[in-house]
Write a protein that holds these residues in place. Structure first.
Motif, short mmCIF file in Angstrom:
data_model
loop_
_atom_site.label_atom_id
_atom_site.label_comp_id
_atom_site.label_asym_id
_atom_site.label_seq_id
_atom_site.Cartn_x
_atom_site.Cartn_y
_atom_site.Cartn_z
N TRP B 179 0.84 -1.20 0.00
CA TRP B 179 0.00 0.00 0.00
C TRP B 179 0.88 1.26 0.00
O TRP B 179 0.68 2.18 -0.78
CB TRP B 179 -0.91 -0.01 1.23
CG TRP B 179 -1.91 1.12 1.28
CD1 TRP B 179 -3.13 1.14 0.68
CD2 TRP B 179 -1.77 2.38 1.95
NE1 TRP B 179 -3.76 2.33 0.95
CE2 TRP B 179 -2.95 3.11 1.72
CE3 TRP B 179 -0.76 2.96 2.72
CZ2 TRP B 179 -3.16 4.39 2.24
CZ3 TRP B 179 -0.97 4.24 3.23
CH2 TRP B 179 -2.15 4.94 2.98
N ARG B 181 3.87 1.47 -1.02
CA ARG B 181 4.60 1.55 -2.29
C ARG B 181 3.75 2.29 -3.32
O ARG B 181 4.25 3.14 -4.06
CB ARG B 181 4.91 0.12 -2.76
CG ARG B 181 5.77 0.05 -3.97
CD ARG B 181 6.37 -1.34 -4.09
NE ARG B 181 5.38 -2.37 -4.30
CZ ARG B 181 5.42 -3.57 -3.72
NH1 ARG B 181 6.38 -3.89 -2.91
NH2 ARG B 181 4.47 -4.45 -3.98
N VAL B 182 2.46 1.97 -3.37
CA VAL B 182 1.58 2.67 -4.31
C VAL B 182 1.53 4.15 -3.95
O VAL B 182 1.62 5.03 -4.82
CB VAL B 182 0.15 2.07 -4.28
CG1 VAL B 182 -0.76 2.83 -5.21
CG2 VAL B 182 0.18 0.60 -4.67
N LYS B 184 3.75 6.03 -2.37
CA LYS B 184 4.98 6.73 -2.73
C LYS B 184 5.12 6.86 -4.25
O LYS B 184 5.65 7.85 -4.74
CB LYS B 184 6.20 6.01 -2.15
CG LYS B 184 6.34 6.24 -0.65
CD LYS B 184 7.54 5.51 -0.08
CE LYS B 184 7.13 4.19 0.50
NZ LYS B 184 8.21 3.46 1.18
N ALA B 185 4.63 5.87 -4.97
CA ALA B 185 4.69 5.93 -6.44
C ALA B 185 3.80 7.06 -6.95
O ALA B 185 4.14 7.74 -7.92
CB ALA B 185 4.28 4.59 -7.04
N ARG B 187 3.30 9.84 -5.46
CA ARG B 187 4.09 11.05 -5.26
C ARG B 187 5.03 11.28 -6.45
O ARG B 187 5.22 12.41 -6.90
CB ARG B 187 4.90 10.89 -3.98
CG ARG B 187 5.88 12.02 -3.70
CD ARG B 187 6.77 11.67 -2.53
NE ARG B 187 7.71 10.61 -2.88
CZ ARG B 187 8.38 9.87 -2.01
NH1 ARG B 187 8.20 10.06 -0.72
NH2 ARG B 187 9.21 8.93 -2.39
N VAL B 193 1.37 5.27 -12.29
CA VAL B 193 0.68 4.36 -11.38
C VAL B 193 -0.67 3.94 -11.96
O VAL B 193 -1.06 2.78 -11.90
CB VAL B 193 0.50 5.03 -10.00
CG1 VAL B 193 -0.21 4.11 -9.04
CG2 VAL B 193 1.84 5.45 -9.44
N ARG B 194 -1.34 4.92 -12.55
CA ARG B 194 -2.62 4.65 -13.21
C ARG B 194 -2.43 3.63 -14.34
O ARG B 194 -3.23 2.71 -14.49
CB ARG B 194 -3.13 5.96 -13.78
CG ARG B 194 -4.60 6.09 -13.89
CD ARG B 194 -5.00 7.51 -14.19
NE ARG B 194 -5.30 8.27 -13.00
CZ ARG B 194 -4.92 9.52 -12.79
NH1 ARG B 194 -4.19 10.16 -13.69
NH2 ARG B 194 -5.25 10.12 -11.69
N LYS B 198 -3.71 0.89 -10.98
CA LYS B 198 -4.09 1.28 -9.61
C LYS B 198 -5.06 2.46 -9.68
O LYS B 198 -4.86 3.39 -10.45
CB LYS B 198 -2.87 1.70 -8.78
CG LYS B 198 -1.62 0.88 -9.00
CD LYS B 198 -1.73 -0.51 -8.44
CE LYS B 198 -0.47 -1.30 -8.75
NZ LYS B 198 -0.64 -2.73 -8.63
N ASN B 199 -6.05 2.42 -8.81
CA ASN B 199 -7.04 3.50 -8.75
C ASN B 199 -6.45 4.66 -7.93
O ASN B 199 -6.57 4.72 -6.72
CB ASN B 199 -8.33 3.00 -8.12
CG ASN B 199 -9.43 4.02 -8.19
OD1 ASN B 199 -9.18 5.19 -8.49
ND2 ASN B 199 -10.64 3.60 -7.91
N TYR B 203 -6.59 5.90 -3.82
CA TYR B 203 -5.43 5.88 -2.92
C TYR B 203 -5.17 7.26 -2.33
O TYR B 203 -4.84 7.40 -1.15
CB TYR B 203 -4.18 5.39 -3.65
CG TYR B 203 -4.10 3.89 -3.73
CD1 TYR B 203 -3.68 3.14 -2.64
CD2 TYR B 203 -4.46 3.21 -4.88
CE1 TYR B 203 -3.62 1.77 -2.69
CE2 TYR B 203 -4.42 1.83 -4.95
CZ TYR B 203 -4.00 1.11 -3.85
OH TYR B 203 -3.95 -0.24 -3.91
N GLN B 206 -7.61 7.76 0.40
CA GLN B 206 -7.23 7.00 1.61
C GLN B 206 -6.12 7.72 2.37
O GLN B 206 -6.14 7.80 3.60
CB GLN B 206 -6.76 5.59 1.23
CG GLN B 206 -7.87 4.70 0.69
CD GLN B 206 -7.31 3.41 0.11
OE1 GLN B 206 -6.36 2.84 0.61
NE2 GLN B 206 -7.91 2.95 -0.98
N LEU B 210 -6.31 9.10 6.11
CA LEU B 210 -5.37 8.63 7.14
C LEU B 210 -4.63 9.79 7.78
O LEU B 210 -4.59 9.92 9.01
CB LEU B 210 -4.38 7.64 6.51
CG LEU B 210 -3.25 7.16 7.44
CD1 LEU B 210 -3.81 6.36 8.61
CD2 LEU B 210 -2.21 6.34 6.69
#
Lengths: 304, 329
Positions: B179, B181-182, B184-185, B187, B193-194, B198-199, B203, B206, B210
């Protein structure tokens, strides 16, 4: 180009599959993986893409060429969900894909790379690769807090990543930040990372842009390997020698429309294609080696 | 000069409730800014919503303390959704604009006259923390040499440090997982990432939630330690101190915000104690600075320190210089 005595099985397979396909825009293929119909994208008054009908043959390498501003990258962005069309539909593996967001397109098995390489600089090379793994349990927030839930899957993904890194000769760079790689190595990393998704179809946007000639051959080899593995490749490229060398089928766009289709040799002899390129940088048939070298050197510095 | 008091005050600020509240706020901001690359300039609003959620539930509506905590946390989640839904699809700078505006809206709502029946207007609210202090197990102050904490502060500090421990553990576990890793990616490059399926919007949401919830813990500590909430403490400068702390400690480092907050408050407390003393003793001439100006000078020095830090050590205390130098997008 490929001489008759050493034709790879994938090349022979595609020659056989495409031998009866007419060389004309919108030609139907025996087993298309992607079928697009009436795809239109306008930017204000400008119609950037207006593709009537096009089919991409499964399991082959298809080149999408055309002069600058022909709408190739825009069409790419539309197909991969990075842009939304004004009109039009397309299906991938028989499923409608118009209006589907980019991450879902990737999950359905169509993965793209970018013209300007997008290596994730402050992530290690191996983490770039691991990111490509799909369906990771540890990527859900609550599950990520309990390593026992995802450690096994992480190990599997890492093994697959290491295999691919070895295949792309990046294994020595495993623990380096991706930002420290050269332009060509980033292209390799991006392609390897795309393969981590285990796609049916790989979309490469100018895979050779800014890559030094020494790495070009290795990149070409990797693209050809994808075909031998049964993957479909669609790529945008300006380098005609490369197009002629590796593609089974060529689609030519100009001013947003598909103006010609066919095997590399017929397309490059097509008067419509030559017309479309007239006034552009080159005529699309021959390169002056000195000019190419100079341009590539320029591409390298621009990339830094 | 009374060095015992000067150093006593400075040492206390390494561990006291203000430092804890800022550390928790900065831990949340570090999730946003350090790990995900979200430019959240409204972190103070998350603290404000949590603090007012608690204070209004107990002081205005007479509901139990634990319900106030639940409503404060829920308020932070709702604020994250309100901020995120319209902006997370847009470019990063839009989030910065919207969050700074939203934080001001939240503050002005708290101090508005028409809502003062519930919020107490610019005076804020008191008497919501009695239930919390009833649980206080400490009866005598803690005195270690020149450091001195009263029982009430000790109780808030105990809870505060426990919350810091839990928050750091969550950030540590989440950021070393797939999680993280996604996150930071995203960033680094969200389109990449898309393209890997990955949505990204989900993220980023989230992460916003958080970081907002972790920050809201700081809001509780801040309100409880003072046994009061006042709207103007949740202004934009609150957020800028948090950024200073995150950068000081090292962005995207688990312990960065805590160490950053300790150093920030130690230095500020030391300057604020030593300057007035030096003026009254005549070490600093009054034409240069009067005791009332010394407080402002403290902040000037902090600002100058941040500038020097960004020039000579942009990675902060814990950062990896090699990693920062790579940011050549």
């Amino acid at each position: 180009m490929a001489d008759e005595t050493t034709v790879a099985p994938g090349v022979a397979r595609m020659r056989e599959a495409l031998k009866d396909v007419p060389h004309e825009p919108g030609a139907p293929k025996p087993d298309p993986i992607l079928v697009a119909d009436k795809v239109v994208r306008r930017f204000g008054g400008l119609t950037a893409v207006s593709v009537d009908h096009v089919e991409i043959p499964r399991g082959g390498i298809t080149a999408l060429i055309g002069p600058n501003g022909a709408g190739k990258t825009t069409f790419f962005n539309l197909l991969t969900g990075f842009d939304k069309p004004d009109e039009g539909d397309w299906t991938f593996n028989g499923k409608p894909l118009a209006g589907v967001p980019a991450h879902k397109v990737a999950n359905q098995g169509m993965v793209r790379t970018f013209q300007l390489t997008k290596a994730l600089s402050r992530l290690k090379v191996i983490d770039n690769m691991r990111l490509g793994g799909t369906g990771q349990r540890g990527e859900k927030f609550w599950q990520s807090l309990i390593p026992a839930l995802w450690r096994g899957q992480e190990k599997e993904i890492t093994e697959r990543a290491d295999d691919l890194l070895a295949r792309f000769k990046l294994d020595a760079k495993r623990e380096d930040f991706a930002g420290s790689l050269s332009g060509g190595q980033r292209k390799l990393l991006e392609m390897a990372r795309a393969l981590m998704v285990q796609p049916d179809m790989v979309m490469l946007d100018e895979p050779m842009a800014g890559v030094n000639p020494a790495l070009t051959q290795s990149l070409l080899g990797h693209v050809k390997d994808l075909r031998e593995d049964g993957m479909t490749v669609l790529f945008v490229e300006h380098d005609m020698d490369m197009v002629r060398d590796i593609s089974d089928w060529v689609i030519v766009m100009a001013q947003g429309k598909v103006i010609a289709e066919g095997t590399p040799d017929t397309v490059m002899a097509d008067p419509r294609v030559i017309d479309a390129y007239l006034g552009a940088h080159h005529d699309g048939t021959e390169h002056d080696p000195d000019v190419v070298a100079a341009l590539e050197a320029e591409g390298e510095t621009a990339d830094e | 000069m009374n060095w015992d008091i000067i150093f006593g005050v400075s040492l206390e600020s390494l561990f006291n409730t203000t430092m804890i509240a800022y550390a928790l706020a900065a831990i949340g901001l570090n999730v946003h800014f350090g790990y995900t690359g979200l430019l959240n300039f409204g972190q103070s609003a998350f603290l404000g919503v949590a603090a007012y959620g608690l204070a209004m539930t107990v002081a205005t509506f007479g509901a139990p303390f634990w319900l106030g905590i639940v409503i404060g946390l829920a308020g932070a989640v709702v604020l994250a959704l309100l901020l995120g839904i319209p902006t997370l699809r847009l470019r990063a700078d839009y989030l910065a604009i919207v969050t700074i505006a939203a934080a001001e809206i939240v503050r002005l709502l708290f101090r508005s006259v028409s809502l003062s029946e519930w919020t107490g207007g610019s005076d804020g609210l008191q008497s919501f923390s009695d239930d919390f202090y009833k649980l206080n197990p400490y009866s005598s102050p803690l005195k270690i040499g020149i450091v001195d904490f009263d029982p009430r502060e000790l109780w808030v500090m105990t809870i505060g440090w426990a919350l810091i421990g839990i928050s750091l553990l969550i950030v540590f576990l989440a950021m070393r997982s797939p999680w993280g890793r996604v996150i930071k990616a995203i960033r680094e490059d969200e389109d990449a990432v898309r393209s890997l399926g990955k949505n990204v919007v989900s993220y980023k949401m989230q992460s916003l939630i958080l970081g907002g919830v972790l920050g809201s813990l700081g809001g509780f500590i801040f309100a409880l330690s003072r046994a009061a909430v006042q709207p103007d403490t949740y202004g934009t400068e609150f957020t800028f101190y948090m950024y200073t702390i995150v950068i000081l400690g090292g962005a995207a480092r688990v312990f960065g915000p805590v160490v950053g907050s300790m150093i920030f408050w130690f230095l500020l407390a030391f300057i604020n104690a030593v300057l007035p003393a030096a003026i009254t003793q005549g070490y600093i001439p009054t034409w240069l600075m009067t005791p009332t100006q010394a407080g402002a000078v403290g902040y000037i020095l902090v600002g100058a320190g941040l500038v020097l830090l960004l020039i000579y050590r942009p990675q902060g205390i814990f950062g990896d210089r090699k990693e920062v130098m790579l940011d050549g997008r």
